[in-house]
Design a protein around this motif. Structure first.
Motif, PDB file in Angstrom:
ATOM      1  N   VAL A  76      -5.777  -5.856  -8.289  1.00 42.14           N
ATOM      2  CA  VAL A  76      -4.835  -6.491  -7.579  1.00 42.14           C
ATOM      3  C   VAL A  76      -3.824  -5.683  -6.952  1.00 42.14           C
ATOM      4  O   VAL A  76      -3.238  -4.634  -7.482  1.00 42.14           O
ATOM      5  CB  VAL A  76      -4.117  -7.455  -8.495  1.00 42.14           C
ATOM      6  CG1 VAL A  76      -3.078  -8.208  -7.785  1.00 42.14           C
ATOM      7  CG2 VAL A  76      -5.045  -8.289  -9.193  1.00 42.14           C
ATOM      8  N   TYR A  77      -3.690  -5.639  -5.566  1.00 45.19           N
ATOM      9  CA  TYR A  77      -2.878  -4.662  -4.779  1.00 45.19           C
ATOM     10  C   TYR A  77      -1.868  -5.372  -3.813  1.00 45.19           C
ATOM     11  O   TYR A  77      -2.290  -6.618  -3.791  1.00 45.19           O
ATOM     12  CB  TYR A  77      -3.647  -3.697  -4.101  1.00 45.19           C
ATOM     13  CG  TYR A  77      -4.577  -4.244  -3.011  1.00 45.19           C
ATOM     14  CD1 TYR A  77      -3.969  -4.295  -1.803  1.00 45.19           C
ATOM     15  CD2 TYR A  77      -5.964  -4.872  -3.294  1.00 45.19           C
ATOM     16  CE1 TYR A  77      -5.008  -4.812  -0.757  1.00 45.19           C
ATOM     17  CE2 TYR A  77      -6.430  -5.208  -2.183  1.00 45.19           C
ATOM     18  CZ  TYR A  77      -6.025  -5.536  -1.248  1.00 45.19           C
ATOM     19  OH  TYR A  77      -7.025  -5.846  -0.185  1.00 45.19           O
ATOM     20  N   GLY A  78      -0.991  -4.931  -3.509  1.00 42.41           N
ATOM     21  CA  GLY A  78       0.167  -5.411  -2.615  1.00 42.41           C
ATOM     22  C   GLY A  78      -0.151  -5.266  -1.206  1.00 42.41           C
ATOM     23  O   GLY A  78      -0.747  -3.941  -0.329  1.00 42.41           O
ATOM     24  N   SER A  79      -0.401  -6.221  -0.241  1.00 43.54           N
ATOM     25  CA  SER A  79      -1.075  -6.090   0.998  1.00 43.54           C
ATOM     26  C   SER A  79      -0.162  -5.164   1.938  1.00 43.54           C
ATOM     27  O   SER A  79      -0.529  -4.783   3.024  1.00 43.54           O
ATOM     28  CB  SER A  79      -1.113  -7.417   1.569  1.00 43.54           C
ATOM     29  OG  SER A  79       0.354  -8.263   1.600  1.00 43.54           O
ATOM     30  N   ALA A  80       1.252  -5.120   1.543  1.00 43.11           N
ATOM     31  CA  ALA A  80       2.021  -4.148   2.360  1.00 43.11           C
ATOM     32  C   ALA A  80       1.905  -2.660   1.836  1.00 43.11           C
ATOM     33  O   ALA A  80       2.805  -1.858   2.269  1.00 43.11           O
ATOM     34  CB  ALA A  80       3.533  -4.728   2.355  1.00 43.11           C
ATOM     35  N   ASP A  81       1.220  -2.575   0.723  1.00 43.58           N
ATOM     36  CA  ASP A  81       1.165  -1.031   0.415  1.00 43.58           C
ATOM     37  C   ASP A  81      -0.292  -0.462   1.003  1.00 43.58           C
ATOM     38  O   ASP A  81      -1.067  -0.527   0.575  1.00 43.58           O
ATOM     39  CB  ASP A  81       0.909  -1.142  -1.272  1.00 43.58           C
ATOM     40  CG  ASP A  81       0.787   0.293  -1.794  1.00 43.58           C
ATOM     41  OD1 ASP A  81       0.520   1.252  -1.070  1.00 43.58           O
ATOM     42  OD2 ASP A  81       0.983   0.267  -3.080  1.00 43.58           O
ATOM     43  N   ALA A  82      -0.037   0.030   2.129  1.00 44.24           N
ATOM     44  CA  ALA A  82      -0.886   0.267   3.035  1.00 44.24           C
ATOM     45  C   ALA A  82      -1.781   1.461   2.141  1.00 44.24           C
ATOM     46  O   ALA A  82      -3.246   1.656   2.492  1.00 44.24           O
ATOM     47  CB  ALA A  82      -0.348   1.185   4.361  1.00 44.24           C
ATOM     48  N   ARG A  83      -1.441   2.438   1.617  1.00 44.52           N
ATOM     49  CA  ARG A  83      -2.260   3.549   0.812  1.00 44.52           C
ATOM     50  C   ARG A  83      -3.159   2.895  -0.193  1.00 44.52           C
ATOM     51  O   ARG A  83      -4.293   2.982  -0.173  1.00 44.52           O
ATOM     52  CB  ARG A  83      -1.404   4.529   0.358  1.00 44.52           C
ATOM     53  CG  ARG A  83      -2.359   5.550  -0.546  1.00 44.52           C
ATOM     54  CD  ARG A  83      -1.444   6.722  -1.218  1.00 44.52           C
ATOM     55  NE  ARG A  83      -0.886   6.155  -2.286  1.00 44.52           N
ATOM     56  CZ  ARG A  83       0.264   6.562  -2.975  1.00 44.52           C
ATOM     57  NH1 ARG A  83       0.417   7.928  -2.925  1.00 44.52           N
ATOM     58  NH2 ARG A  83       0.289   5.792  -4.061  1.00 44.52           N
ATOM     59  N   VAL A  84      -2.695   1.992  -0.885  1.00 41.74           N
ATOM     60  CA  VAL A  84      -3.522   1.330  -1.924  1.00 41.74           C
ATOM     61  C   VAL A  84      -4.456   0.173  -1.323  1.00 41.74           C
ATOM     62  O   VAL A  84      -5.575   0.128  -1.860  1.00 41.74           O
ATOM     63  CB  VAL A  84      -2.449   0.775  -3.118  1.00 41.74           C
ATOM     64  CG1 VAL A  84      -3.568  -0.032  -4.080  1.00 41.74           C
ATOM     65  CG2 VAL A  84      -1.691   1.876  -3.827  1.00 41.74           C
ATOM     66  N   ALA A  85      -3.947  -0.544  -0.387  1.00 39.67           N
ATOM     67  CA  ALA A  85      -4.625  -1.287   0.413  1.00 39.67           C
ATOM     68  C   ALA A  85      -6.106  -0.663   0.848  1.00 39.67           C
ATOM     69  O   ALA A  85      -7.117  -1.161   0.725  1.00 39.67           O
ATOM     70  CB  ALA A  85      -3.874  -2.115   1.494  1.00 39.67           C
ATOM     71  N   GLY A 100       4.482  -5.466  -1.993  1.00 40.08           N
ATOM     72  CA  GLY A 100       4.490  -3.942  -1.885  1.00 40.08           C
ATOM     73  C   GLY A 100       3.542  -3.239  -2.911  1.00 40.08           C
ATOM     74  O   GLY A 100       2.653  -3.830  -3.429  1.00 40.08           O
ATOM     75  N   HIS A 101       4.099  -2.251  -3.260  1.00 39.21           N
ATOM     76  CA  HIS A 101       3.524  -1.435  -4.457  1.00 39.21           C
ATOM     77  C   HIS A 101       3.731  -2.101  -5.868  1.00 39.21           C
ATOM     78  O   HIS A 101       2.606  -2.046  -6.707  1.00 39.21           O
ATOM     79  CB  HIS A 101       3.980  -0.113  -4.571  1.00 39.21           C
ATOM     80  CG  HIS A 101       3.160   0.802  -5.547  1.00 39.21           C
ATOM     81  ND1 HIS A 101       1.967   1.147  -4.977  1.00 39.21           N
ATOM     82  CD2 HIS A 101       3.460   1.483  -6.454  1.00 39.21           C
ATOM     83  CE1 HIS A 101       1.325   2.003  -6.051  1.00 39.21           C
ATOM     84  NE2 HIS A 101       2.280   2.120  -7.047  1.00 39.21           N
ATOM     85  N   ALA A 102       4.772  -2.698  -5.938  1.00 33.24           N
ATOM     86  CA  ALA A 102       5.168  -3.297  -7.339  1.00 33.24           C
ATOM     87  C   ALA A 102       4.749  -4.869  -7.446  1.00 33.24           C
ATOM     88  O   ALA A 102       5.569  -5.718  -7.555  1.00 33.24           O
ATOM     89  CB  ALA A 102       6.811  -3.131  -7.577  1.00 33.24           C
ATOM     90  N   VAL A 103       3.558  -4.925  -7.387  1.00 32.39           N
ATOM     91  CA  VAL A 103       2.856  -6.534  -7.294  1.00 32.39           C
ATOM     92  C   VAL A 103       3.602  -7.365  -8.654  1.00 32.39           C
ATOM     93  O   VAL A 103       3.752  -8.623  -8.352  1.00 32.39           O
ATOM     94  CB  VAL A 103       1.361  -6.670  -7.238  1.00 32.39           C
ATOM     95  CG1 VAL A 103       1.144  -5.899  -6.125  1.00 32.39           C
ATOM     96  CG2 VAL A 103       0.905  -5.913  -8.558  1.00 32.39           C
TER      97      VAL A 103
END
Length: 135
Positions: A76-85, A100-103
């Motif tokens: 599960v990742y944040g859609s606004a966290d470009a690196r993790v996405a 963001g990063h802190a889902v």
């Protein structure tokens, strides 16, 4: 770090909106979510928490890509966290939430819904990656 004020300054710096390529920006913009996170951190701050955060970043974490592609693993990742996405795009069980990063702090209900849906799918379960995290 000897006092709550020292810890607050540490966490304010760690979670700065522009820190780490801006991954904490959404969390810091949501004052209620950031305050709740900060209170949890302050209530449970072990003496080595700062070192743990600094030394347990992704650059030092074990490579879990071989394990993460399994049918029993949900990312599960944040859609606004470009690196993790970008990292998650190749995995069949990667699911974005509007965060963001802190889902867990930014989108707890959406994260719970995604996890619940995954757990309730036909016959599958979640691998907690315990073997991959052992030294």
């Amino acid at each position: 770090l000897a006092s709550d004020d020292d810890w607050r300054r540490f966490y304010d710096d760690w979670y700065a909106g522009d820190a780490k390529d801006g991954i904490w920006g959404r969390l810091r913009a949501d004052r209620a979510a950031y305050d709740a996170l900060l209170e949890r951190r302050l209530a449970r701050a072990p003496p080595d928490a700062a070192a743990s955060l600094e030394k347990a970043g992704l650059a030092r974490a074990p490579d879990l890509f071989d394990v993460a592609g399994g049918d029993d693993v949900l990312l599960v990742y944040g859609s606004a966290d470009a690196r993790v996405a970008g990292d998650c795009a190749a995995f069949p069980n990667a699911r974005p939430v509007d965060a963001g990063h802190a889902v867990l702090d930014e989108a707890p209900d959406a994260t719970a819904a995604v996890v619940g849906g995954f757990l309730n799918r036909g016959g599958g379960g979640v691998s907690f990656l315990s073997e991959a995290l052992e030294p």
